[in-house]
Design a protein around this motif. Structure first.
Motif, PDB file in Angstrom:
ATOM      1  N   GLU A 151      79.242  38.031  71.948  1.00 58.88           N
ATOM      2  CA  GLU A 151      78.535  36.925  72.604  1.00 58.88           C
ATOM      3  C   GLU A 151      77.793  37.420  73.849  1.00 58.88           C
ATOM      4  OE1 GLU A 151      79.190  32.198  73.138  1.00 58.88           O
ATOM      5  OE2 GLU A 151      80.964  33.473  73.101  1.00 58.88           O
ATOM      6  N   LYS A 152      78.387  38.391  74.521  1.00 59.18           N
ATOM      7  CA  LYS A 152      77.763  38.953  75.726  1.00 59.18           C
ATOM      8  C   LYS A 152      76.404  39.579  75.395  1.00 59.18           C
ATOM      9  CE  LYS A 152      78.509  42.404  79.347  1.00 59.18           C
ATOM     10  NZ  LYS A 152      79.354  43.538  79.792  1.00 59.18           N
ATOM     11  N   MET A 155      73.803  36.813  74.486  1.00 57.95           N
ATOM     12  CA  MET A 155      73.257  36.135  75.672  1.00 57.95           C
ATOM     13  C   MET A 155      72.300  37.055  76.429  1.00 57.95           C
ATOM     14  SD  MET A 155      74.529  33.237  75.224  1.00 57.95           S
ATOM     15  CE  MET A 155      73.843  32.469  76.676  1.00 57.95           C
ATOM     16  N   GLN A 158      69.053  37.065  74.362  1.00 53.56           N
ATOM     17  CA  GLN A 158      68.345  35.780  74.356  1.00 53.56           C
ATOM     18  C   GLN A 158      67.840  35.385  75.738  1.00 53.56           C
ATOM     19  OE1 GLN A 158      70.989  32.974  72.388  1.00 53.56           O
ATOM     20  NE2 GLN A 158      70.001  33.356  70.431  1.00 53.56           N
ATOM     21  N   ASP A 159      68.642  35.646  76.766  1.00 51.21           N
ATOM     22  CA  ASP A 159      68.246  35.245  78.128  1.00 51.21           C
ATOM     23  C   ASP A 159      67.142  36.122  78.704  1.00 51.21           C
ATOM     24  OD1 ASP A 159      70.159  33.315  77.897  1.00 51.21           O
ATOM     25  OD2 ASP A 159      71.624  34.252  79.241  1.00 51.21           O
TER      26      ASP A 159
END
Length: 297
Positions: A151-152, A155, A158-159
């Motif tokens: 997940e890290k 993110m 995507q960020d």
């Protein structure tokens, strides 16, 4: 000095001093590129003392034997439906998706998606391993698709998408003979309640979309275009091709009246990223479908 020995379906190296696996392979296989060696690890072509190893930083000790299987003898990925793996490491997995396969979130829970297939694949190696979708391709678009393995990392990508993604190139087979050798299309895109995206030349409260294209070749019926996305909006290429009067073949939703290749004429050919962990620039490519090439001759 490491001695290389061969047999018909593999060759191997004897380890003479402590080392990490990837640097060891790079040193001993200088004729192979870094990416090709990484792919060998991904495909399960490398074993240490008979044990399959995919981790780049696997520690080697003197006396071990590193064996490289030829591609046909490597781990069988035939259980994967509608996709093949281009690259994999501890942080990301990159696949080539076939047309007709959803990226994720099928209404029919039993329908296979790229997400469900890749998820099953990684769980066979490690039942605790999860994958995370970073971006999507339309069901009928084929080509390069990237997943994160944490997940890290998801993110992070995507960020900071514009920072990490350096280039997204598609190949489009479109109707008619496109006159301009290259051009840029800029408009604002807005989606209706019926899920159709419309284009407007001025700001209508939608999202700014910028598409660059270059003509590869054409005939009176069809043109083959290299399309580079400056922005990645939903259906962006499909809407912009309709806007210039040359819809993507097979794209009835956005103006196409023909379907000579029995699929949508859109393929994600290349994705260049800054690796989220190593910060190395990596380019992943997928060959242009033969049907696109034949129709544009």
């Amino acid at each position: 000095m490491n001695h290389k020995k061969t047999r018909e379906d593999s060759f191997f190296f004897q380890v003479t001093e402590e080392a990490e696996l990837l640097p060891f392979l790079l040193e001993n296989m200088k004729k192979n590129s870094r990416n090709s060696i990484k792919s060998m690890l991904t495909r399960g072509q490398v074993s240490v003392n008979g044990q399959l190893v995919t981790k780049h930083n696997h520690k080697l000790v003197a006396g071990q034997k590193v064996e490289i299987l030829n591609n046909k003898s490597a781990r069988n990925e035939s259980s994967l439906t509608g996709l093949s793996i281009i690259y994999e490491d501890e942080s990301i997995i990159v696949i080539e998706k076939e047309a007709g396969l959803l990226s994720m979130a099928a209404k029919d829970k039993n329908e296979k998606t790229a997400f469900s297939e890749v998820s099953s694949y990684v769980k066979k190696q490690n039942p605790q391993q999860r994958i995370f979708i970073v971006h999507r391709l339309d069901r009928d678009t084929s080509g390069v698709l990237l997943f994160a393995k944490s997940e890290k990392v998801k993110m992070q990508l995507q960020d900071n998408w514009d920072e990490f993604v350096k280039e997204r190139i598609y190949t489009a087979l479109v109707q008619g003979n496109v006159k301009k050798d290259k051009d840029t299309i800029k408009s604002w895109l807005k989606e209706t309640r019926t899920y159709k995206v419309y284009s407007n030349p001025t700001d209508n409260g939608g999202q700014l979309a910028i598409t660059h294209y270059r003509k590869i070749r054409s005939n009176p019926q069809y043109s083959l275009l290299e399309v580079r996305l400056e922005t990645g909006r939903k259906n962006q290429i499909r809407v912009h091709m309709e806007e210039i009067g040359h819809p993507v073949v097979g794209d009835k939703k956005y103006g196409s009246t023909v379907n000579p290749i029995k699929r949508l004429g859109l393929h994600a050919t290349a994705l260049t990223i800054v690796h989220p962990i190593s910060k190395e620039i990596m380019k992943f490519e997928s060959e242009i479908p033969k049907s696109f090439l034949h129709k544009s001759l």
